[in-house]
Every structure is written in C-alpha cells, then in structure tokens.
Write an enzyme that holds these catalytic residues in place. Structure first.
Site, PDB file in Angstrom:
ATOM      1  N   HIS A 247     -11.356 -13.888 -75.293  1.00 31.79           N
ATOM      2  CA  HIS A 247     -12.607 -14.381 -75.862  1.00 31.79           C
ATOM      3  C   HIS A 247     -13.183 -13.301 -76.768  1.00 31.79           C
ATOM      4  O   HIS A 247     -13.015 -12.111 -76.491  1.00 31.79           O
ATOM      5  CB  HIS A 247     -13.618 -14.717 -74.758  1.00 31.79           C
ATOM      6  CG  HIS A 247     -14.719 -15.595 -75.215  1.00 31.79           C
ATOM      7  ND1 HIS A 247     -15.872 -15.095 -75.778  1.00 31.79           N
ATOM      8  CD2 HIS A 247     -14.838 -16.944 -75.233  1.00 31.79           C
ATOM      9  CE1 HIS A 247     -16.662 -16.117 -76.112  1.00 31.79           C
ATOM     10  NE2 HIS A 247     -16.058 -17.239 -75.800  1.00 31.79           N
ATOM     11  N   GLU A 306     -11.403 -22.612 -71.188  1.00 37.00           N
ATOM     12  CA  GLU A 306     -10.482 -23.713 -71.465  1.00 37.00           C
ATOM     13  C   GLU A 306      -9.465 -24.005 -70.363  1.00 37.00           C
ATOM     14  O   GLU A 306      -8.968 -25.125 -70.267  1.00 37.00           O
ATOM     15  CB  GLU A 306      -9.765 -23.472 -72.795  1.00 37.00           C
ATOM     16  CG  GLU A 306     -10.681 -23.300 -73.991  1.00 37.00           C
ATOM     17  CD  GLU A 306     -11.430 -24.564 -74.385  1.00 37.00           C
ATOM     18  OE1 GLU A 306     -11.831 -25.322 -73.484  1.00 37.00           O
ATOM     19  OE2 GLU A 306     -11.634 -24.784 -75.585  1.00 37.00           O
TER      20      GLU A 306
HETATM   21  N1  ACO Z   1      -2.958 -14.307 -75.454  1.00 35.33           N
HETATM   22  C1  ACO Z   1      -2.292 -13.223 -75.883  1.00 35.33           C
HETATM   23  N2  ACO Z   1      -2.853 -12.259 -76.634  1.00 35.33           N
HETATM   24  C2  ACO Z   1      -4.149 -12.428 -76.957  1.00 35.33           C
HETATM   25  C3  ACO Z   1      -4.899 -13.525 -76.533  1.00 35.33           C
HETATM   26  C4  ACO Z   1      -4.247 -14.489 -75.743  1.00 35.33           C
HETATM   27  N3  ACO Z   1      -4.896 -15.572 -75.307  1.00 35.33           N
HETATM   28  N4  ACO Z   1      -6.152 -13.420 -77.010  1.00 35.33           N
HETATM   29  C5  ACO Z   1      -6.196 -12.294 -77.727  1.00 35.33           C
HETATM   30  N5  ACO Z   1      -4.981 -11.692 -77.691  1.00 35.33           N
HETATM   31  C6  ACO Z   1      -4.611 -10.428 -78.302  1.00 35.33           C
HETATM   32  C7  ACO Z   1      -4.247 -10.602 -79.775  1.00 35.33           C
HETATM   33  O1  ACO Z   1      -2.889 -10.898 -79.955  1.00 35.33           O
HETATM   34  C8  ACO Z   1      -4.595  -9.238 -80.307  1.00 35.33           C
HETATM   35  O2  ACO Z   1      -3.588  -8.329 -79.925  1.00 35.33           O
HETATM   36  P1  ACO Z   1      -3.127  -7.134 -80.877  1.00 35.33           P
HETATM   37  O3  ACO Z   1      -4.363  -6.331 -81.136  1.00 35.33           O
HETATM   38  O4  ACO Z   1      -2.090  -6.443 -80.063  1.00 35.33           O
HETATM   39  O5  ACO Z   1      -2.616  -7.807 -82.120  1.00 35.33           O
HETATM   40  C9  ACO Z   1      -5.833  -8.875 -79.521  1.00 35.33           C
HETATM   41  O6  ACO Z   1      -5.748  -9.557 -78.285  1.00 35.33           O
HETATM   42  C10 ACO Z   1      -7.148  -9.254 -80.207  1.00 35.33           C
HETATM   43  O7  ACO Z   1      -7.026 -10.556 -80.729  1.00 35.33           O
HETATM   44  P2  ACO Z   1      -8.073 -11.155 -81.750  1.00 35.33           P
HETATM   45  O8  ACO Z   1      -7.489 -12.400 -82.318  1.00 35.33           O
HETATM   46  O9  ACO Z   1      -8.546 -10.115 -82.695  1.00 35.33           O
HETATM   47  O10 ACO Z   1      -9.260 -11.469 -80.803  1.00 35.33           O
HETATM   48  P3  ACO Z   1     -10.379 -12.507 -81.087  1.00 35.33           P
HETATM   49  O11 ACO Z   1     -11.624 -11.958 -80.529  1.00 35.33           O
HETATM   50  O12 ACO Z   1     -10.421 -12.904 -82.504  1.00 35.33           O
HETATM   51  O13 ACO Z   1      -9.819 -13.740 -80.243  1.00 35.33           O
HETATM   52  C11 ACO Z   1      -9.624 -15.815 -79.263  1.00 35.33           C
HETATM   53  C12 ACO Z   1     -10.540 -14.610 -79.517  1.00 35.33           C
HETATM   54  C13 ACO Z   1      -9.367 -16.506 -80.591  1.00 35.33           C
HETATM   55  C14 ACO Z   1     -10.340 -16.759 -78.327  1.00 35.33           C
HETATM   56  C15 ACO Z   1      -8.287 -15.344 -78.633  1.00 35.33           C
HETATM   57  O14 ACO Z   1      -8.524 -14.677 -77.419  1.00 35.33           O
HETATM   58  C16 ACO Z   1      -7.293 -16.473 -78.457  1.00 35.33           C
HETATM   59  O15 ACO Z   1      -6.595 -16.823 -79.397  1.00 35.33           O
HETATM   60  N6  ACO Z   1      -7.207 -17.081 -77.221  1.00 35.33           N
HETATM   61  C17 ACO Z   1      -6.298 -18.184 -76.998  1.00 35.33           C
HETATM   62  C18 ACO Z   1      -6.921 -19.492 -77.477  1.00 35.33           C
HETATM   63  C19 ACO Z   1      -8.077 -19.941 -76.599  1.00 35.33           C
HETATM   64  O16 ACO Z   1      -7.988 -19.945 -75.391  1.00 35.33           O
HETATM   65  N7  ACO Z   1      -9.170 -20.339 -77.275  1.00 35.33           N
HETATM   66  C20 ACO Z   1     -10.382 -20.812 -76.620  1.00 35.33           C
HETATM   67  C21 ACO Z   1     -11.442 -19.779 -76.652  1.00 35.33           C
HETATM   68  S1  ACO Z   1     -12.906 -20.311 -75.787  1.00 35.33           S
HETATM   69  C22 ACO Z   1     -13.675 -21.370 -76.872  1.00 35.33           C
HETATM   70  O17 ACO Z   1     -13.658 -21.182 -78.057  1.00 35.33           O
HETATM   71  C23 ACO Z   1     -14.366 -22.543 -76.337  1.00 35.33           C
END
Ligand code: ACO
Length: 364
Positions: A247, A306
């Site tokens: 998140h 989620e």
């Molecule tokens: N699985 C694996 N790796 C992850 C995940 C995940 N679910 N979430 C973040 N990371 C990793 C990224 O790969 C990245 O790694 P790196 O730095 O080694 O490249 C790091 O964590 C940071 O990722 P960002 O994309 O910069 O983080 P951001 O704050 O933008 O992401 C998000 C937030 C989009 C929710 C992300 O955690 C994600 O994609 N989760 C999976 C999708 C999901 O569950 N979405 C629902 C969110 S809740 C809602 O919106 C209602």
C-alpha cells in the site's frame, strides 16, 4: 524522477474533514470515528449521512427511503444495456450506463449517483448470466436490495449485514487515486456526474480497485495451503506483484483487512466451504508476508484491503469480474463527499510539470 514527484508520494494535495489514513499506526478515521466503531455497526446509509453532512443544504431525514427511491429512478437506464455493453467488463458496462445520468450538483443527482452503481452492477451481472434485470424494491435497505436485485431472491440477514459492513469499510479512504481523480474533476466545476465517472475510471485499474478479482485467481491457482509458498515465490521471480499486498500509505496492516475478515468469519459460520476458503486465504497471507519480507527486506509490505474483500465478495456470490463494481457501490459516497468539499473550499487543481524534453535549436 525528483523526490516527491514519483506518484506524488508524500505530497499533501487537499485538506479534508472526511477521513484520515494513518499509515504508520494502521488506523482509518472517518469523520472522527475509528473504522471499528462503524463497520458491522452502522449501515451504509448511516455512513452516507455522516460523510455528506454539511455538504448539501439539507439531507433527508430518511436516507434509506430516499436512496430506495433513487434506485427506482435510475432503473429505467438499464434498458440501455445492449449486447455491446453486456460483452464488456462489468465496470465498463456500468460506467457507460452511469454516464447517462448527466451532470449537476444537487442532492437529487447525488442520490441517483449512489443508487446507480448498485442498480447497474446487479443488472450487468444478471445480463451476463443471460437473466432479466430485477427492479429495485425501494422499501429495502441498500445492501439488502443489492443482493436481492443480483440474485432475484432475498438474502439472509447475515449476508445483508456482511455486505453493509463491506460498503461501510470502503466508503472513504483519504486521497486515494480514485478520490483524487474525482476531486480534480470536481475542481473544474464539471459536476458530480463527471467527478464520479473519473473516480470509477481510476478505481478500475489493477493497482487500485481492480485487485480483488486477481486475488481469487491466485487462490484458485494455489489450491491448498501446502502449495502457497512455491506459487508465491514463482510469481515474485516472474516479477509479478502479489495482489492484496502492499500500500502507498500503510506501512503496517491495513485496518480494513481485519474489519472484512471479521465479516467473512461471521458468514463462514453458515457454510463449511466459506470456512475452508478462509483457512486457505490465511495460509496464503502468512506465506506471502514471509516471502515478501525475504524478497523485499527494505520495503514494508503488508496485507491490504483487497485480500479479504475478495473473500467476502466471493462468499456473497458476486462474480470476481464484478468485484470492482461492488467496490464502486461503496466508494461512490466518498467520491461525492470529496467532490462537494473540493467545490466548497478548493481552487482549480492545476499543478505544473517540469519540462525535460528537447528544446528547439537556436536559429543559425
Ligand atoms: N507484490 C510484490 N512487490 C510489491 C508489491 C506487491 N503487492 N507492492 C509493492 N511491491 C514492491 C514493488 O515491486 C517495488 O519493489 P522494488 O523497489 O524492488 O522495485 C516496491 O515494493 C515499491 O513499489 P511501488 O510500486 O513504488 O509502491 P507503491 O506505493 O506505488 O504501490 C501498490 C502501492 C500499487 C498498492 C502496490 O503495493 C501494489 O501494486 N500492490 C498490488 C496490487 C494491490 O493489491 N492493489 C490494491 C491496493 S489497495 C486499494 O487501492 C484499494
């Protein structure tokens, strides 16, 4: 990308009285109430009243009845659900119907915009299963009528309570991507219909409200707790994200996950298969958190809303393809409150970009 610009992380882009997301403590406050005081206790209509109070000249004393009449008023739009729309995803079909409501800023339209995702989602789910739409019953509460319109028969009290808990849990959540989109559009004075369409369009992406459908695919593919770790490791090795984890704001467990898990557990008491599914999800959650800690030791990745959304909506027999629509049924109350707040106190949202492209060559 310069610090602060990448995804606007940490940027404060609005002041709001509506909700506060404390990412470090893992707490969600909705107009002065902790989520736990509301979810499973208040109805969705109660929370609409809480969020909208002060943002319209007056609210009806009987919001449940007014929303029931609004469901009835928007039902005629379902006639526009043609074969082309039925062939689209539920959220695309519902969005097209929603666009038919037009724009404005009055309470009447606001109520129809809340009613519409509920009525249209039920109709689209039925149309995709080859069934006729079921007209709303304005005497019922919103959650009860959503389940009745979707299934064609009344749901149990426990199911209605579980859906109400879900809608309350997701009704508002700070400046998430869809709420920000709704506020930007509202700031241009485009109207509530446009703001809601913007919110819905942002919500449908898999990084935001589109995640719970893929959670079900993940659970189906994992099948048994024993296979969880290997499946999750292979997914991360491919570079996939684990849906239902991570998140932007929460650095600890999303408090909404526990509110929804409680609702799933209550429902599970009625069915062995729900309890089995819950046990699988808990095993997958534990394995995912362990694997994420090992693979991404510098990130604080925890369970988000989620994972248990997926479980709850599956237990309520919504098809996974429609999960984002059900999310919108709840979040629309927040989009409208934020749109009204933006118009009441905010200026046009118009940030600047920093040009990093080529400049024209100076004439020789
Ligand atoms: N699985 C694996 N790796 C992850 C995940 C995940 N679910 N979430 C973040 N990371 C990793 C990224 O790969 C990245 O790694 P790196 O730095 O080694 O490249 C790091 O964590 C940071 O990722 P960002 O994309 O910069 O983080 P951001 O704050 O933008 O992401 C998000 C937030 C989009 C929710 C992300 O955690 C994600 O994609 N989760 C999976 C999708 C999901 O569950 N979405 C629902 C969110 S809740 C809602 O919106 C209602």
């Amino acid at each position: 990308m310069s610090e602060g610009l990448d995804g606007l992380e940490g940027v404060v882009a609005a002041e709001t009285v509506l909700s506060d997301v404390d990412g470090a403590a893992g707490q969600l406050l909705i107009r002065g109430h902790h989520l736990d005081e509301l979810a499973g206790v208040w109805t969705y209509e109660d929370v609409i009243g809480l969020l909208w109070s002060g943002f319209f000249p007056s609210l009806p004393a009987d919001l449940t009845g007014a929303l029931g009449l609004a469901r009835q008023a928007v039902f005629s739009e379902v006639a526009a659900l043609d074969a082309g729309l039925v062939a689209r995803t539920p959220v695309e079909a519902a969005r097209a119907l929603l666009a038919r409501l037009g724009d404005g800023d009055d309470l009447d339209l606001a109520l129809r915009l809340v009613a519409a995702p509920a009525v249209f989602t039920a109709a689209v789910i039925r149309a995709q299963a080859g069934r006729e739409p079921v007209p709303p019953d304005p005497t019922l509460g919103h959650a009860a009528d959503i389940l009745r319109m979707t299934r064609g028969e009344a749901a149990s009290d426990a199911e209605v309570a579980a859906l109400d808990a879900y809608l309350v849990t997701v009704a508002d959540h700070g400046l998430n991507a869809s709420t920000f989109a709704a506020r930007v559009v509202a700031s241009t004075r485009a109207g509530l219909g446009s703001a809601v369409l913007a919110g819905l369009s942002a919500l449908k992406g898999p990084l935001h409200g589109g995640a719970p459908g893929p959670v079900i695919e993940m659970l189906d593919q994992i099948e048994t707790p024993a296979k969880a770790r290997a499946w999750l490791e292979a997914a991360l090795a491919r570079g996939d994200r684990l849906m239902g984890f991570g998140h932007r704001v929460y650095r600890v467990r999303d408090p909404r996950a526990d509110a929804l898990k409680r609702a799933v557990r209550t429902l599970g008491k009625q069915s062995e298969s729900n309890l089995g599914r819950l046990a699988l999800a808990e095993a997958v959650e534990a394995a995912a958190l362990a694997v994420l800690r090992e693979r991404k030791p510098n990130r604080s990745l925890d369970t988000n809303v989620e994972l248990y959304t997926a479980l709850l909506l599956e237990a309520l027999a919504f098809p996974p393809a429609a999960f984002t629509c059900v999310f919108a049924i709840g979040r629309v109350a927040g989009w409208i409150a934020h749109a009204r707040e933006q118009v009441a106190g905010g200026r046009l949202v118009r940030p600047q970009s920093r040009y990093v492209g080529p400049r024209p060559r100076a004439a020789a």
